[in-house]
Design an enzyme around this catalytic site. Structure first.
Site, PDB file in Angstrom:
ATOM      1  N   HIS A  71     -12.944   3.261  -0.384  1.00  0.00           N
ATOM      2  CA  HIS A  71     -12.889   2.301   0.733  1.00  0.00           C
ATOM      3  C   HIS A  71     -13.515   0.960   0.348  1.00  0.00           C
ATOM      4  O   HIS A  71     -13.948   0.195   1.216  1.00  0.00           O
ATOM      5  CB  HIS A  71     -13.587   2.846   1.989  1.00  0.00           C
ATOM      6  N   GLY A 131      -9.756   8.755   7.291  1.00  0.00           N
ATOM      7  CA  GLY A 131     -10.626   8.850   6.126  1.00  0.00           C
ATOM      8  C   GLY A 131     -11.911   8.149   6.487  1.00  0.00           C
ATOM      9  O   GLY A 131     -11.882   7.063   7.078  1.00  0.00           O
ATOM     10  N   ARG A 182     -10.003  16.259   5.825  1.00  0.00           N
ATOM     11  CA  ARG A 182     -10.795  16.506   4.614  1.00  0.00           C
ATOM     12  C   ARG A 182     -12.174  17.038   4.989  1.00  0.00           C
ATOM     13  O   ARG A 182     -12.778  16.592   5.965  1.00  0.00           O
ATOM     14  CB  ARG A 182     -10.921  15.226   3.786  1.00  0.00           C
ATOM     15  N   ARG A 237      -2.666  -2.162  -3.400  1.00  0.00           N
ATOM     16  CA  ARG A 237      -3.850  -1.317  -3.241  1.00  0.00           C
ATOM     17  C   ARG A 237      -3.727  -0.169  -4.236  1.00  0.00           C
ATOM     18  O   ARG A 237      -2.771   0.603  -4.213  1.00  0.00           O
ATOM     19  CB  ARG A 237      -3.941  -0.756  -1.831  1.00  0.00           C
ATOM     20  N   LEU A 276     -15.171   4.363   9.628  1.00  0.00           N
ATOM     21  CA  LEU A 276     -14.860   5.624  10.303  1.00  0.00           C
ATOM     22  C   LEU A 276     -13.416   5.605  10.776  1.00  0.00           C
ATOM     23  O   LEU A 276     -13.066   4.926  11.746  1.00  0.00           O
ATOM     24  CB  LEU A 276     -15.796   5.846  11.493  1.00  0.00           C
ATOM     25  N   GLY A 277     -12.562   6.329  10.069  1.00  0.00           N
ATOM     26  CA  GLY A 277     -11.167   6.474  10.441  1.00  0.00           C
ATOM     27  C   GLY A 277     -10.725   7.877  10.117  1.00  0.00           C
ATOM     28  O   GLY A 277     -11.555   8.795  10.028  1.00  0.00           O
ATOM     29  N   GLY A 330     -10.621   2.643  12.389  1.00  0.00           N
ATOM     30  CA  GLY A 330     -10.095   3.101  13.669  1.00  0.00           C
ATOM     31  C   GLY A 330     -11.112   3.674  14.635  1.00  0.00           C
ATOM     32  O   GLY A 330     -11.254   3.208  15.768  1.00  0.00           O
ATOM     33  N   ILE A 331     -11.843   4.702  14.219  1.00  0.00           N
ATOM     34  CA  ILE A 331     -12.856   5.316  15.087  1.00  0.00           C
ATOM     35  C   ILE A 331     -14.025   4.357  15.276  1.00  0.00           C
ATOM     36  O   ILE A 331     -14.531   4.181  16.388  1.00  0.00           O
ATOM     37  CB  ILE A 331     -13.343   6.651  14.488  1.00  0.00           C
ATOM     38  N   GLY A 332     -14.459   3.735  14.202  1.00  0.00           N
ATOM     39  CA  GLY A 332     -15.594   2.822  14.282  1.00  0.00           C
ATOM     40  C   GLY A 332     -15.356   1.645  15.202  1.00  0.00           C
ATOM     41  O   GLY A 332     -16.273   1.191  15.903  1.00  0.00           O
ATOM     42  N   GLU A 333     -14.114   1.155  15.242  1.00  0.00           N
ATOM     43  CA  GLU A 333     -13.800  -0.016  16.056  1.00  0.00           C
ATOM     44  C   GLU A 333     -13.469   0.331  17.505  1.00  0.00           C
ATOM     45  O   GLU A 333     -13.681  -0.489  18.404  1.00  0.00           O
ATOM     46  CB  GLU A 333     -12.618  -0.774  15.438  1.00  0.00           C
ATOM     47  N   ASN A 353       0.873  -1.171   0.000  1.00  0.00           N
ATOM     48  CA  ASN A 353       0.000   0.000   0.000  1.00  0.00           C
ATOM     49  C   ASN A 353       0.912   1.222   0.000  1.00  0.00           C
ATOM     50  O   ASN A 353       1.417   1.636   1.044  1.00  0.00           O
ATOM     51  CB  ASN A 353      -0.914  -0.005   1.229  1.00  0.00           C
ATOM     52  N   GLU A 406      -8.253  -4.764   5.233  1.00  0.00           N
ATOM     53  CA  GLU A 406      -8.071  -4.513   3.806  1.00  0.00           C
ATOM     54  C   GLU A 406      -6.885  -5.276   3.242  1.00  0.00           C
ATOM     55  O   GLU A 406      -6.918  -5.730   2.090  1.00  0.00           O
ATOM     56  CB  GLU A 406      -7.886  -3.009   3.580  1.00  0.00           C
ATOM     57  N   LYS A 417       3.457   0.826   3.057  1.00  0.00           N
ATOM     58  CA  LYS A 417       3.074  -0.155   4.064  1.00  0.00           C
ATOM     59  C   LYS A 417       3.034  -1.526   3.397  1.00  0.00           C
ATOM     60  O   LYS A 417       2.642  -1.641   2.234  1.00  0.00           O
ATOM     61  CB  LYS A 417       1.699   0.191   4.651  1.00  0.00           C
TER      62      LYS A 417
END
Length: 396
Positions: free
Chosen positions: A181, A212, A241, A93, A209-210, A328-331, A9, A379, A16
């Site tokens: 995504h 991005g 963003r 990716r 939700l991260g 990240g945020i969602g988890e 990626n 991903e 990464k």
């Protein structure tokens, strides 16, 4: 020894990587890591499947390693640390597949040329995604490479969901809603049957939700609508963003504020979102811990926009059976999930506060008409799976 799949990626200043090995039908993680600050002070780090560091290196300040130098270092490292596993293929990716690619594609010179023509649709991502592909095509032409697209999953959307109300000649130039995504949504769709058969076969909204952030409406595991459109700056406000804004704002910035295209681009991609509203940080953890009113406003706006988009996507689906939080945020951000679910009580979501605090996987009560879940995305594994599948199909 088992075959290995390398996943890359590549971003503007980093690469990464992950390595997966085949174990029957499964793909098991072997290594993961990154090379950062490619053009300033490069740093390499690799960890094994247990998170233990197995390699690191730092270059002097001012070193311009670049993608090619980083890839050469990575290939050398893997030669010594892949445990005897034979490298079978590399999966990349790639943000944009345009209208042509609705599935992963084996890369050759012709496919690379086609993807280079899409740079104008994703100028901040596509060139960097393609850099290691170009390098490996030259140095290892025998090694299969597969491009896996963030846009491909959304090609199933109805034509009306992909269209802007613009003149036909503009639409024909490729100006339409693509969605992004997609690799994350494809992964969630692939594992959802293990959690909730009704959600997998029904109407589900996935919230990625991260830093991005976007949302996607799934009907029987297929994308029918998403919040991101022509670019990855559309939809929800994100770390830096802006998300959806009136196009007239861009005209105002240019006409009244004297900003040129590049200045506007920098503002909407790098200086807006949570960072722009709060003036403090793009990190949700920092904002949730802050007592500054600007931080609270940024979080409030984020949650409000999610609620607006959730209602829109539920309308596109004609109802709602489940929601899934990921990234990240969602988890990890239980307070954000709590606010989103409580605001969506009108849709039939009844939050289980204790389950939400424990991060699920199910965070709705047994009596909730609409189930709510926390499912970690992967991903990299999705790319590895798609790469192995395409490589095996071509061999067969």
């Amino acid at each position: 020894m088992a075959d290995a799949i390398l996943v890359l990626n590549a971003g503007s200043s980093s690469i990464k990587f992950s390595v997966f090995v085949e174990d029957g039908r499964a793909l098991l993680p072997l290594l993961r890591g990154q090379i950062e600050a490619l053009f300033s002070a490069p740093r390499f780090e690799a960890k094994d499947a247990d998170g233990e560091r197995v390699g690191s290196h730092a270059w002097p300040e001012g070193t311009r390693l670049g993608h090619q130098g980083a890839l050469e270092h990575l290939v050398g490292f893997l030669r010594e640390h892949r445990g005897g596993h034979e490298l079978r293929a590399v999966g990349h990716r790639v943000v944009h597949g345009g209208q042509a690619y609705s599935a992963p594609v084996r890369i050759d010179a012709r496919a690379l040329a086609a993807l280079e023509k899409l740079v104008s649709l994703a100028p901040l991502h596509q060139p960097h995604n393609l850099a290691p592909i170009r390098t490996l095509l030259a140095s290892r032409p025998d090694l299969p490479q597969v491009a896996c697209f963030d846009t491909a999953f959304h090609r199933s959307q109805p034509a009306t969901a992909q269209a802007f109300a613009l003149p036909a000649e503009i639409t024909e130039r490729g100006v339409r809603r693509y969605g992004f995504h997609g690799l994350s949504y494809a992964y969630i769709a692939s594992v959802l049957p293990k959690f909730d058969a009704r959600a997998a076969s029904g109407r589900t909204v996935v919230l990625h939700l991260g830093n991005g952030a976007s949302m996607c409406a799934l009907k029987a595991g297929t994308s029918v609508a998403s919040t991101m459109g022509f670019t990855a700056v559309d939809g929800l406000p994100m770390g830096t963003r802006c998300g959806s804004i009136d196009p007239g704002v861009v005209l105002y910035l240019m006409d009244e504020c004297g900003m040129d295209v590049r200045a506007v681009e920098k503002m909407i991609y790098q200086q807006s979102g949570l960072l722009g509203v709060s003036g403090i940080s793009s990190d949700m953890r920092t904002l949730m811990a802050s007592e500054d009113p600007r931080a609270r406003l940024a979080v409030d706006l984020f949650v409000y926009r999610i609620g607006r988009e959730l209602g829109s996507l539920a309308a596109a689906l004609g109802g709602l059976d489940a929601v899934v939080f990921t990234a990240g945020i969602g988890e990890k951000a239980a307070p954000i999930r709590s606010r989103v679910c409580r605001d969506a009580a009108w849709l039939g979501i009844e939050l289980d506060a204790a389950a939400n605090a424990a991060h699920g996987p199910r965070i709705s009560t047994g009596a909730s008409a609409v189930s709510a879940w926390v499912i970690p995305t992967n991903e990299e594994l999705m790319i590895a799976s798609q790469t192995r599948e395409l490589a095996a199909r071509e061999i067969a």
